[in-house]
Motif scaffolding. Sequence first.
Motif, PDB file in Angstrom:
ATOM      1  N   GLU A  20     -28.668 -49.202 -10.519  1.00 22.53           N
ATOM      2  CA  GLU A  20     -29.461 -48.173 -10.657  1.00 22.53           C
ATOM      3  C   GLU A  20     -28.904 -47.610  -8.948  1.00 22.53           C
ATOM      4  OE1 GLU A  20     -32.330 -50.329 -12.209  1.00 22.53           O
ATOM      5  OE2 GLU A  20     -30.160 -50.502 -12.523  1.00 22.53           O
ATOM      6  N   TYR A  21     -29.922 -48.328  -7.922  1.00 21.72           N
ATOM      7  CA  TYR A  21     -30.301 -47.570  -7.218  1.00 21.72           C
ATOM      8  C   TYR A  21     -28.918 -47.013  -6.102  1.00 21.72           C
ATOM      9  CZ  TYR A  21     -34.300 -50.721  -7.555  1.00 21.72           C
ATOM     10  OH  TYR A  21     -35.486 -51.207  -7.538  1.00 21.72           O
ATOM     11  N   GLY A  22     -27.537 -47.374  -6.023  1.00 25.09           N
ATOM     12  CA  GLY A  22     -27.017 -47.093  -5.690  1.00 25.09           C
ATOM     13  C   GLY A  22     -26.088 -47.124  -4.177  1.00 25.09           C
ATOM     14  N   GLY A  23     -25.162 -46.358  -4.125  1.00 25.58           N
ATOM     15  CA  GLY A  23     -24.644 -46.875  -2.525  1.00 25.58           C
ATOM     16  C   GLY A  23     -23.926 -48.747  -3.119  1.00 25.58           C
ATOM     17  N   SER A  24     -23.263 -48.107  -3.416  1.00 21.58           N
ATOM     18  CA  SER A  24     -22.298 -49.547  -4.325  1.00 21.58           C
ATOM     19  C   SER A  24     -20.925 -48.955  -2.963  1.00 21.58           C
ATOM     20  CB  SER A  24     -21.301 -49.078  -6.115  1.00 21.58           C
ATOM     21  OG  SER A  24     -22.642 -50.431  -6.489  1.00 21.58           O
ATOM     22  N   PHE A  25     -20.309 -49.865  -2.740  1.00 24.35           N
ATOM     23  CA  PHE A  25     -19.180 -50.185  -2.313  1.00 24.35           C
ATOM     24  C   PHE A  25     -17.792 -49.604  -3.065  1.00 24.35           C
ATOM     25  CE2 PHE A  25     -15.140 -52.640  -1.074  1.00 24.35           C
ATOM     26  CZ  PHE A  25     -14.513 -51.603   0.479  1.00 24.35           C
ATOM     27  N   GLU A  26     -17.350 -48.618  -3.022  1.00 26.23           N
ATOM     28  CA  GLU A  26     -16.013 -48.708  -4.055  1.00 26.23           C
ATOM     29  C   GLU A  26     -14.556 -48.944  -3.781  1.00 26.23           C
ATOM     30  OE1 GLU A  26     -19.182 -45.763  -6.933  1.00 26.23           O
ATOM     31  OE2 GLU A  26     -16.590 -45.180  -5.564  1.00 26.23           O
ATOM     32  N   ILE A  27     -13.776 -49.242  -4.162  1.00 25.91           N
ATOM     33  CA  ILE A  27     -12.062 -49.682  -3.787  1.00 25.91           C
ATOM     34  C   ILE A  27     -11.842 -48.090  -4.380  1.00 25.91           C
ATOM     35  CG2 ILE A  27     -10.383 -50.459  -3.994  1.00 25.91           C
ATOM     36  CD1 ILE A  27     -11.718 -53.353  -3.363  1.00 25.91           C
ATOM     37  N   TRP A  28     -11.046 -46.718  -4.031  1.00 23.97           N
ATOM     38  CA  TRP A  28     -10.276 -46.348  -5.163  1.00 23.97           C
ATOM     39  C   TRP A  28      -8.332 -46.544  -4.541  1.00 23.97           C
ATOM     40  CZ3 TRP A  28     -11.855 -42.159  -7.387  1.00 23.97           C
ATOM     41  CH2 TRP A  28     -13.442 -42.281  -7.335  1.00 23.97           C
ATOM     42  N   THR A  29      -7.949 -45.755  -5.819  1.00 23.22           N
ATOM     43  CA  THR A  29      -6.333 -45.686  -5.707  1.00 23.22           C
ATOM     44  C   THR A  29      -5.663 -44.825  -4.299  1.00 23.22           C
ATOM     45  OG1 THR A  29      -6.762 -44.402  -6.983  1.00 23.22           O
ATOM     46  CG2 THR A  29      -5.600 -46.327  -7.607  1.00 23.22           C
ATOM     47  N   ASN A  30      -4.666 -44.879  -3.616  1.00 25.75           N
ATOM     48  CA  ASN A  30      -4.418 -43.944  -2.357  1.00 25.75           C
ATOM     49  C   ASN A  30      -4.631 -42.444  -2.208  1.00 25.75           C
ATOM     50  OD1 ASN A  30      -4.171 -46.531  -1.326  1.00 25.75           O
ATOM     51  ND2 ASN A  30      -1.557 -46.155  -1.935  1.00 25.75           N
ATOM     52  N   ASP A  31      -4.340 -42.063  -3.986  1.00 15.54           N
ATOM     53  CA  ASP A  31      -4.846 -40.468  -4.195  1.00 15.54           C
ATOM     54  C   ASP A  31      -5.995 -40.657  -4.591  1.00 15.54           C
ATOM     55  OD1 ASP A  31      -4.927 -41.900  -6.710  1.00 15.54           O
ATOM     56  OD2 ASP A  31      -2.946 -41.100  -7.354  1.00 15.54           O
ATOM     57  N   MET A  32      -6.674 -41.061  -4.713  1.00  9.15           N
ATOM     58  CA  MET A  32      -8.053 -40.914  -4.730  1.00  9.15           C
ATOM     59  C   MET A  32      -9.046 -40.529  -5.993  1.00  9.15           C
ATOM     60  SD  MET A  32      -9.734 -41.598  -2.280  1.00  9.15           S
ATOM     61  CE  MET A  32     -11.540 -41.194  -2.174  1.00  9.15           C
ATOM     62  N   LYS A  33      -8.101 -40.976  -7.004  1.00 11.15           N
ATOM     63  CA  LYS A  33      -7.178 -40.195  -8.459  1.00 11.15           C
ATOM     64  C   LYS A  33      -8.763 -41.268  -9.399  1.00 11.15           C
ATOM     65  CE  LYS A  33      -4.381 -36.707  -8.224  1.00 11.15           C
ATOM     66  NZ  LYS A  33      -2.982 -35.869  -8.953  1.00 11.15           N
ATOM     67  N   GLU A  34      -8.742 -42.036  -9.429  1.00 13.19           N
ATOM     68  CA  GLU A  34      -9.071 -43.223 -10.286  1.00 13.19           C
ATOM     69  C   GLU A  34      -9.172 -44.900  -9.010  1.00 13.19           C
ATOM     70  OE1 GLU A  34      -7.537 -46.704 -13.633  1.00 13.19           O
ATOM     71  OE2 GLU A  34      -5.717 -45.578 -12.314  1.00 13.19           O
ATOM     72  N   LYS A  35     -11.002 -44.959  -9.448  1.00 15.14           N
ATOM     73  CA  LYS A  35     -11.723 -46.545  -8.993  1.00 15.14           C
ATOM     74  C   LYS A  35     -10.698 -47.502  -9.199  1.00 15.14           C
ATOM     75  CE  LYS A  35     -15.984 -46.725  -9.992  1.00 15.14           C
ATOM     76  NZ  LYS A  35     -17.483 -47.368 -10.259  1.00 15.14           N
ATOM     77  N   VAL A  36     -10.852 -48.470  -8.660  1.00 17.60           N
ATOM     78  CA  VAL A  36     -10.176 -49.880  -8.479  1.00 17.60           C
ATOM     79  C   VAL A  36     -11.524 -50.457  -8.747  1.00 17.60           C
ATOM     80  CG1 VAL A  36      -9.059 -51.381  -8.626  1.00 17.60           C
ATOM     81  CG2 VAL A  36      -7.978 -48.890  -7.511  1.00 17.60           C
ATOM     82  N   ALA A  37     -12.419 -50.372  -7.896  1.00 18.79           N
ATOM     83  CA  ALA A  37     -12.732 -51.033  -8.503  1.00 18.79           C
ATOM     84  C   ALA A  37     -15.099 -50.555  -7.633  1.00 18.79           C
ATOM     85  CB  ALA A  37     -12.405 -52.638  -8.022  1.00 18.79           C
TER      86      ALA A  37
END
Length: 82
Positions: A20-37
């Motif tokens: 809940e502190y935030g700052g998570s590392f995120e991976i997104w689809t190439n079009d930036m429409k969906e977070k993968v992880a």
Amino acid sequence: MNLERRLNLLIYLNPDWKEEYGGSFEIWTNDMKEKVAGFAPIMNRMRCFSTGDNTMHGNPEPVNHPNVDPRLSIALYYYTAT
């Protein structure tokens, strides 16, 4: 020097970090429409991934630590000549 970054390695150094502190590392689809992880920056957690023009990643959510502690990490990069 005509170098291109090929590999990222992140090691997090945040003791007692909560998601809940935030700052998570995120991976997104190439079009930036969906977070993968998404991965919270928990102490001793490592993320290693290839990088290029189409590897959308980052930490878009701001850090919200109650003591205003920053998100700490070691970042290592591997480059190749192009």
